[in-house]
Design a protein around this motif. Structure first.
Motif, PDB file in Angstrom:
ATOM      1  N   THR A   1      55.723   9.762 -25.113  1.00  0.00           N
ATOM      2  CA  THR A   1      54.666   9.820 -24.111  1.00  0.00           C
ATOM      3  C   THR A   1      53.761   8.602 -24.179  1.00  0.00           C
ATOM      4  O   THR A   1      53.590   7.995 -25.242  1.00  0.00           O
ATOM      5  CB  THR A   1      53.781  11.073 -24.284  1.00  0.00           C
ATOM      6  N   LEU A   2      53.188   8.276 -23.040  1.00  0.00           N
ATOM      7  CA  LEU A   2      52.137   7.275 -22.938  1.00  0.00           C
ATOM      8  C   LEU A   2      51.048   7.897 -22.082  1.00  0.00           C
ATOM      9  O   LEU A   2      51.236   8.102 -20.878  1.00  0.00           O
ATOM     10  CB  LEU A   2      52.659   5.983 -22.297  1.00  0.00           C
ATOM     11  N   GLY A   3      49.943   8.237 -22.709  1.00  0.00           N
ATOM     12  CA  GLY A   3      48.836   8.854 -21.994  1.00  0.00           C
ATOM     13  C   GLY A   3      47.918   7.808 -21.384  1.00  0.00           C
ATOM     14  O   GLY A   3      48.134   6.605 -21.512  1.00  0.00           O
ATOM     15  N   GLY A   4      46.882   8.284 -20.723  1.00  0.00           N
ATOM     16  CA  GLY A   4      45.857   7.408 -20.201  1.00  0.00           C
ATOM     17  C   GLY A   4      45.971   7.082 -18.729  1.00  0.00           C
ATOM     18  O   GLY A   4      45.141   6.356 -18.190  1.00  0.00           O
ATOM     19  N   PHE A   5      47.005   7.603 -18.056  1.00  0.00           N
ATOM     20  CA  PHE A   5      47.185   7.292 -16.643  1.00  0.00           C
ATOM     21  C   PHE A   5      46.295   8.135 -15.731  1.00  0.00           C
ATOM     22  O   PHE A   5      46.336   7.974 -14.526  1.00  0.00           O
ATOM     23  CB  PHE A   5      48.651   7.476 -16.231  1.00  0.00           C
ATOM     24  N   ASP A   6      45.501   8.998 -16.292  1.00  0.00           N
ATOM     25  CA  ASP A   6      44.584   9.809 -15.491  1.00  0.00           C
ATOM     26  C   ASP A   6      43.353   8.959 -15.174  1.00  0.00           C
ATOM     27  O   ASP A   6      42.257   9.183 -15.662  1.00  0.00           O
ATOM     28  CB  ASP A   6      44.217  11.077 -16.252  1.00  0.00           C
ATOM     29  N   THR A   7      43.561   7.947 -14.349  1.00  0.00           N
ATOM     30  CA  THR A   7      42.583   6.877 -14.111  1.00  0.00           C
ATOM     31  C   THR A   7      41.721   7.180 -12.891  1.00  0.00           C
ATOM     32  O   THR A   7      41.931   6.621 -11.818  1.00  0.00           O
ATOM     33  CB  THR A   7      43.309   5.532 -13.911  1.00  0.00           C
ATOM     34  N   HIS A   8      40.742   8.029 -13.088  1.00  0.00           N
ATOM     35  CA  HIS A   8      39.830   8.356 -12.000  1.00  0.00           C
ATOM     36  C   HIS A   8      38.784   7.261 -11.792  1.00  0.00           C
ATOM     37  O   HIS A   8      38.104   7.245 -10.779  1.00  0.00           O
ATOM     38  CB  HIS A   8      39.128   9.688 -12.275  1.00  0.00           C
ATOM     39  N   ALA A   9      38.638   6.358 -12.762  1.00  0.00           N
ATOM     40  CA  ALA A   9      37.621   5.297 -12.656  1.00  0.00           C
ATOM     41  C   ALA A   9      38.182   4.005 -13.246  1.00  0.00           C
ATOM     42  O   ALA A   9      39.007   4.021 -14.155  1.00  0.00           O
ATOM     43  CB  ALA A   9      36.356   5.706 -13.404  1.00  0.00           C
ATOM     44  N   GLY A  10      37.740   2.872 -12.712  1.00  0.00           N
ATOM     45  CA  GLY A  10      38.114   1.570 -13.256  1.00  0.00           C
ATOM     46  C   GLY A  10      39.605   1.295 -13.238  1.00  0.00           C
ATOM     47  O   GLY A  10      40.116   0.614 -14.111  1.00  0.00           O
ATOM     48  N   GLN A  11      40.295   1.795 -12.255  1.00  0.00           N
ATOM     49  CA  GLN A  11      41.755   1.713 -12.224  1.00  0.00           C
ATOM     50  C   GLN A  11      42.281   0.361 -11.774  1.00  0.00           C
ATOM     51  O   GLN A  11      43.240  -0.144 -12.324  1.00  0.00           O
ATOM     52  CB  GLN A  11      42.270   2.791 -11.278  1.00  0.00           C
ATOM     53  N   GLY A  12      41.674  -0.239 -10.786  1.00  0.00           N
ATOM     54  CA  GLY A  12      42.280  -1.350 -10.066  1.00  0.00           C
ATOM     55  C   GLY A  12      42.121  -2.714 -10.699  1.00  0.00           C
ATOM     56  O   GLY A  12      41.558  -2.882 -11.778  1.00  0.00           O
ATOM     57  N   GLY A  13      42.681  -3.689  -9.984  1.00  0.00           N
ATOM     58  CA  GLY A  13      42.571  -5.084 -10.385  1.00  0.00           C
ATOM     59  C   GLY A  13      43.630  -5.502 -11.376  1.00  0.00           C
ATOM     60  O   GLY A  13      44.293  -4.688 -12.012  1.00  0.00           O
ATOM     61  N   GLN A  14      43.746  -6.809 -11.510  1.00  0.00           N
ATOM     62  CA  GLN A  14      44.739  -7.403 -12.416  1.00  0.00           C
ATOM     63  C   GLN A  14      44.509  -6.993 -13.869  1.00  0.00           C
ATOM     64  O   GLN A  14      45.434  -6.902 -14.643  1.00  0.00           O
ATOM     65  CB  GLN A  14      44.686  -8.917 -12.276  1.00  0.00           C
ATOM     66  N   TYR A  15      43.246  -6.757 -14.236  1.00  0.00           N
ATOM     67  CA  TYR A  15      42.928  -6.418 -15.624  1.00  0.00           C
ATOM     68  C   TYR A  15      42.390  -4.996 -15.757  1.00  0.00           C
ATOM     69  O   TYR A  15      41.787  -4.645 -16.749  1.00  0.00           O
ATOM     70  CB  TYR A  15      41.921  -7.420 -16.186  1.00  0.00           C
ATOM     71  N   GLY A  16      42.641  -4.175 -14.743  1.00  0.00           N
ATOM     72  CA  GLY A  16      42.175  -2.796 -14.763  1.00  0.00           C
ATOM     73  C   GLY A  16      43.005  -1.935 -15.704  1.00  0.00           C
ATOM     74  O   GLY A  16      44.010  -2.358 -16.272  1.00  0.00           O
ATOM     75  N   ARG A  17      42.577  -0.697 -15.873  1.00  0.00           N
ATOM     76  CA  ARG A  17      43.240   0.241 -16.787  1.00  0.00           C
ATOM     77  C   ARG A  17      44.700   0.460 -16.415  1.00  0.00           C
ATOM     78  O   ARG A  17      45.564   0.509 -17.282  1.00  0.00           O
ATOM     79  CB  ARG A  17      42.496   1.573 -16.792  1.00  0.00           C
ATOM     80  N   HIS A  18      44.961   0.593 -15.130  1.00  0.00           N
ATOM     81  CA  HIS A  18      46.336   0.865 -14.697  1.00  0.00           C
ATOM     82  C   HIS A  18      47.262  -0.304 -15.040  1.00  0.00           C
ATOM     83  O   HIS A  18      48.367  -0.103 -15.553  1.00  0.00           O
ATOM     84  CB  HIS A  18      46.364   1.168 -13.195  1.00  0.00           C
ATOM     85  N   ALA A  19      46.813  -1.524 -14.766  1.00  0.00           N
ATOM     86  CA  ALA A  19      47.616  -2.714 -15.086  1.00  0.00           C
ATOM     87  C   ALA A  19      47.867  -2.818 -16.590  1.00  0.00           C
ATOM     88  O   ALA A  19      48.974  -3.153 -17.021  1.00  0.00           O
ATOM     89  CB  ALA A  19      46.924  -3.975 -14.572  1.00  0.00           C
ATOM     90  N   ASN A  20      46.855  -2.511 -17.397  1.00  0.00           N
ATOM     91  CA  ASN A  20      47.025  -2.550 -18.860  1.00  0.00           C
ATOM     92  C   ASN A  20      48.039  -1.511 -19.330  1.00  0.00           C
ATOM     93  O   ASN A  20      48.857  -1.789 -20.215  1.00  0.00           O
ATOM     94  CB  ASN A  20      45.687  -2.346 -19.561  1.00  0.00           C
ATOM     95  N   LEU A  21      48.001  -0.318 -18.745  1.00  0.00           N
ATOM     96  CA  LEU A  21      48.965   0.720 -19.112  1.00  0.00           C
ATOM     97  C   LEU A  21      50.387   0.318 -18.734  1.00  0.00           C
ATOM     98  O   LEU A  21      51.328   0.532 -19.510  1.00  0.00           O
ATOM     99  CB  LEU A  21      48.588   2.051 -18.454  1.00  0.00           C
ATOM    100  N   LEU A  22      50.559  -0.262 -17.555  1.00  0.00           N
ATOM    101  CA  LEU A  22      51.890  -0.699 -17.144  1.00  0.00           C
ATOM    102  C   LEU A  22      52.397  -1.836 -18.024  1.00  0.00           C
ATOM    103  O   LEU A  22      53.601  -1.921 -18.303  1.00  0.00           O
ATOM    104  CB  LEU A  22      51.890  -1.108 -15.673  1.00  0.00           C
TER     105      LEU A  22
END
Length: 172
Positions: free
Chosen positions: A35-56
């Motif tokens: 598993t890789l958790g942390g994708f429940d990104t209700h805040a600060g998700q976007g952008g090149q250096y956002g949480r979602h990009a870091n998780l990917l």
């Protein structure tokens, strides 16, 4: 025993490194789960250096190391990897710079036995259902394709019904 490659220093990297060691050791296990958790990104998700990009980035680095390890072992042809999420994301951004739970989550399959490319058209960003994407492939069809065409198992018992197997596995 030391891995054949250097895995990224992440939770997923450590899990996949351990799974690769078990495969190399010849364990009879047919299904492993990481598993890789942390994708429940209700805040600060976007952008090149956002949480979602870091998780990917973490995800891709761990999977790349895993398949490099499997290749060096001579086991890459034996291992199919499937990635899924239990929820998708909404189309519209919320007030916190993230997105809320939605539908139509993607699935990724990895391995040389997988038919390359995208199985289905991307859901429309304009034709929504209550603000959510409309899925175009039932995930159970993908599971049926993996179970029947790769694992040679009857999918109806696992899926509690019959689903047409999606053409995700190359035919021999």
């Amino acid at each position: 025993e030391r891995s054949l490659v250097d895995y990224p220093n992440s939770e997923l990297g450590q899990q996949l490194g351990m799974i690769a060691k078990m495969i190399r050791a010849g364990m009879k296990t047919r299904v492993y789960y990481a598993t890789l958790g942390g994708f429940d990104t209700h805040a600060g998700q976007g952008g090149q250096y956002g949480r979602h990009a870091n998780l990917l980035t973490q995800f891709s680095a761990a999977v790349r190391a895993f398949y490099e390890d499997l290749g060096r072992q001579g086991n890459a042809d034996r291992v199919l990897t499937m990635s899924f999420s239990e929820f998708g994301r909404r189309v519209a951004q919320n007030a916190s710079g993230g997105t809320d739970h939605g539908t139509a989550a993607p699935m990724f399959l990895f391995g040389p036995m997988v038919n390359p490319g995208v199985l289905n058209p991307h859901p429309s960003m304009n034709n929504l259902e209550g603000g959510d994407l409309k899925y175009t492939v039932d995930f159970r069809r993908v599971y049926a394709g993996v179970l029947e065409d790769w694992m040679k198992a009857d999918s109806s018992g696992v899926l509690e019904g019959r689903y047409k197997a999606a053409p995700v596995i190359k035919k021999a």
